[in-house]
Motif scaffolding. Structure first.
Motif, PDB file in Angstrom:
ATOM      1  N   GLU A 108       0.841  -1.201   0.000  1.00 54.46           N
ATOM      2  CA  GLU A 108       0.000   0.000   0.000  1.00 54.46           C
ATOM      3  C   GLU A 108       0.878   1.254   0.000  1.00 54.46           C
ATOM      4  O   GLU A 108       0.661   2.183  -0.787  1.00 54.46           O
ATOM      5  N   LYS A 109       1.888   1.236   0.848  1.00 50.55           N
ATOM      6  CA  LYS A 109       2.772   2.388   0.992  1.00 50.55           C
ATOM      7  C   LYS A 109       3.515   2.703  -0.318  1.00 50.55           C
ATOM      8  O   LYS A 109       3.692   3.861  -0.680  1.00 50.55           O
ATOM      9  N   HIS A 110       3.942   1.654  -1.022  1.00 55.15           N
ATOM     10  CA  HIS A 110       4.762   1.856  -2.227  1.00 55.15           C
ATOM     11  C   HIS A 110       3.965   1.708  -3.522  1.00 55.15           C
ATOM     12  O   HIS A 110       4.550   1.613  -4.602  1.00 55.15           O
ATOM     13  N   HIS A 111       2.629   1.655  -3.395  1.00 53.05           N
ATOM     14  CA  HIS A 111       1.737   1.552  -4.565  1.00 53.05           C
ATOM     15  C   HIS A 111       2.145   0.399  -5.485  1.00 53.05           C
ATOM     16  O   HIS A 111       2.258   0.567  -6.698  1.00 53.05           O
ATOM     17  N   ALA A 112       2.387  -0.745  -4.869  1.00 43.96           N
ATOM     18  CA  ALA A 112       2.742  -1.934  -5.650  1.00 43.96           C
ATOM     19  C   ALA A 112       1.523  -2.853  -5.710  1.00 43.96           C
ATOM     20  O   ALA A 112       1.152  -3.455  -4.706  1.00 43.96           O
ATOM     21  N   PRO A 113       0.867  -2.948  -6.875  1.00 41.21           N
ATOM     22  CA  PRO A 113      -0.295  -3.852  -6.967  1.00 41.21           C
ATOM     23  C   PRO A 113       0.163  -5.311  -6.841  1.00 41.21           C
ATOM     24  O   PRO A 113       1.181  -5.684  -7.441  1.00 41.21           O
ATOM     25  N   ILE A 114      -0.561  -6.088  -6.045  1.00 41.73           N
ATOM     26  CA  ILE A 114      -0.252  -7.521  -5.947  1.00 41.73           C
ATOM     27  C   ILE A 114      -1.357  -8.292  -6.651  1.00 41.73           C
ATOM     28  O   ILE A 114      -2.510  -8.297  -6.202  1.00 41.73           O
ATOM     29  N   LEU A 115      -1.019  -8.903  -7.774  1.00 41.33           N
ATOM     30  CA  LEU A 115      -1.993  -9.650  -8.561  1.00 41.33           C
ATOM     31  C   LEU A 115      -1.762 -11.140  -8.338  1.00 41.33           C
ATOM     32  O   LEU A 115      -0.639 -11.620  -8.495  1.00 41.33           O
ATOM     33  N   PRO A 116      -2.817 -11.870  -7.960  1.00 43.21           N
ATOM     34  CA  PRO A 116      -2.612 -13.276  -7.622  1.00 43.21           C
ATOM     35  C   PRO A 116      -2.376 -14.160  -8.841  1.00 43.21           C
ATOM     36  O   PRO A 116      -3.023 -13.986  -9.881  1.00 43.21           O
ATOM     37  N   VAL A 117      -1.450 -15.099  -8.698  1.00 41.76           N
ATOM     38  CA  VAL A 117      -1.231 -16.133  -9.718  1.00 41.76           C
ATOM     39  C   VAL A 117      -1.800 -17.472  -9.248  1.00 41.76           C
ATOM     40  O   VAL A 117      -2.195 -18.298 -10.062  1.00 41.76           O
TER      41      VAL A 117
END
Ligand code: MG
Length: 387
Positions: free
Chosen positions: A139-148
């Motif tokens: 959230e802090k670094h605006h890194a989207p986590i997309l599930p595989v």
């Protein structure tokens, strides 16, 4: 512009299937970085085929072999896990496919999150061990986590259809693994060769054993909690032996949205790295008349105690899921060496969870310390036959 990809763990099952998706879409993707632990030959051929910018061979004893092979092609070669952490943060990378096995994937995934990369997450142990830390950093670094992970990709796809409406329950499907219909006495004597024969999915050894114990499904409950911010009592595991429905989301009005397909990891991989676009894929399409019917059952926590342990770990929270993950990693390694029996995996995990010092809000350092403690404790239990 092409999406520039780093694959952490490119020689494993997910890594190879990611490259198969990339191979079908050379106009969309460019491979920048590949990492592997020991599979030098495959890493070298992958780097050449996809003209990677750099590779990391994590095991330093293989460095010379890989460097000698790839330097004439102008491909940079590095070694050690820290190199992987440094290179994933590079400006030449857009998407990081996190597909290393086990806890070892945590450090480079955290490095990619801190650099604000798009994370295509296959390494569920990262969220099992350090869910709160990783989600806060994302959230802090605006890194989207997309599930595989196929179930989480399914849930993600179902939620896209929800138009922002809150879910009421997740139905997380489980194949039940190779011992789904076996009784307890028979499972107790199961050898690793029996456990390694998964009925539907072709995967690496560690996750295949985790599927046989159903620890994998327990880890997926924890992964779902973090990815979708859902409490574990809203996550219902349902055994679905055909593995056609990859998971479902239920809403307040009782409507259920499901995502279906034949078991093929390239589907969730392409959805993550191609998101939000869907790409053509040369996979097998569903024929419903041929399927005929689909079946469902409640999971049996008595025959599969690892599933109950995972629910207990996430309900206790803090560093306990990290302890469970580390104990399981040590126990599965011992089971794969024929040193312990099938149910000893659960016994060892349970003892480690019971003996751990509780840390309510673990920092990343606390997570590494808990992991070290639980690995050492589990190996002590194994060495002294205390399980
Ligand atoms: Mg899965």
């Amino acid at each position: 512009m092409k999406r520039r990809i780093a694959i952490l763990g490119s020689t494993g099952s997910i890594g190879r299937q990611t490259l198969d998706v990339v191979r079908q879409h050379p106009d969309l993707f460019q491979i920048e970085l590949l990492t592997a632990n020991n599979s030098t030959e495959l890493l070298i051929s992958q780097a050449r085929e996809f003209d990677a910018n750099s590779v990391v061979i994590c095991n330093e004893s293989h460095y010379r072999e890989v460097a000698d092979a790839l330097h004439p092609d102008g491909i940079k070669v590095f070694t050690g896990i820290q190199s992987a952490c440094d290179l994933v943060a590079g400006d030449n990378i857009d998407i990081v496919v996190a597909s290393m096995v086990g806890f070892s994937g945590l450090a480079p995934t955290v490095a990619a999150v801190k650099a604000g990369k798009v994370i295509a997450l296959a390494n569920k142990e990262t969220l099992v061990a350090a869910g709160s830390v990783v989600m806060d950093l994302a959230e802090k670094h605006h890194a989207p986590i997309l599930p595989v992970d196929s179930e989480h990709s399914a849930i993600f796809q179902c939620l896209l259809a929800a138009q922002g409406n809150a879910l009421s329950r997740i139905h997380l499907t489980a194949s039940g693994g190779p011992f789904r219909t076996w009784d307890r006495t028979r499972i107790e004597k199961a050898t690793k060769d029996m456990a390694l024969k998964h009925p539907n999915w072709n995967m690496g050894a560690k996750i295949t054993i985790d599927s046989a114990t159903m620890m994998n499904k327990g880890f997926e409950v924890i992964e779902a909690k973090w990815l979708f911010d859902v409490e574990p009592d809203r996550i219902h595991v349902v055994v679905h032996p055909e593995s056609i429905i990859h998971s479902m989301v239920e809403f307040e009005d009782g409507a259920v949205i499901a995502q279906l397909g034949h078991p093929d990891m390239r589907e969730p991989i392409q959805f993550a790295i191609g998101f939000p676009e869907r790409l053509p894929l040369n996979n097998r399409k569903l024929d419903f008349a041929e399927l005929g019917s689909l079946s469902f059952a409640e999971p049996d926590m008595d025959r599969f105690p690892c599933l109950a342990l995972a629910f207990e770990a996430i309900r206790r929270g803090g560093n306990i899921p990290c302890v469970l993950n580390a104990a399981n990693e040590a126990a599965v390694a011992a089971y794969l060496k024929d040193r312990i029996g099938f149910y000893d995996i659960a016994h060892i995990a349970e003892k480690c969870m019971a003996g751990a010092d509780f840390v309510a809000n673990p920092s990343l350092d606390d997570i590494f310390a808990s992991n070290d403690w639980a690995l050492a404790r589990a190996n002590e239990l194994i060495d002294k036959w205390l399980y």
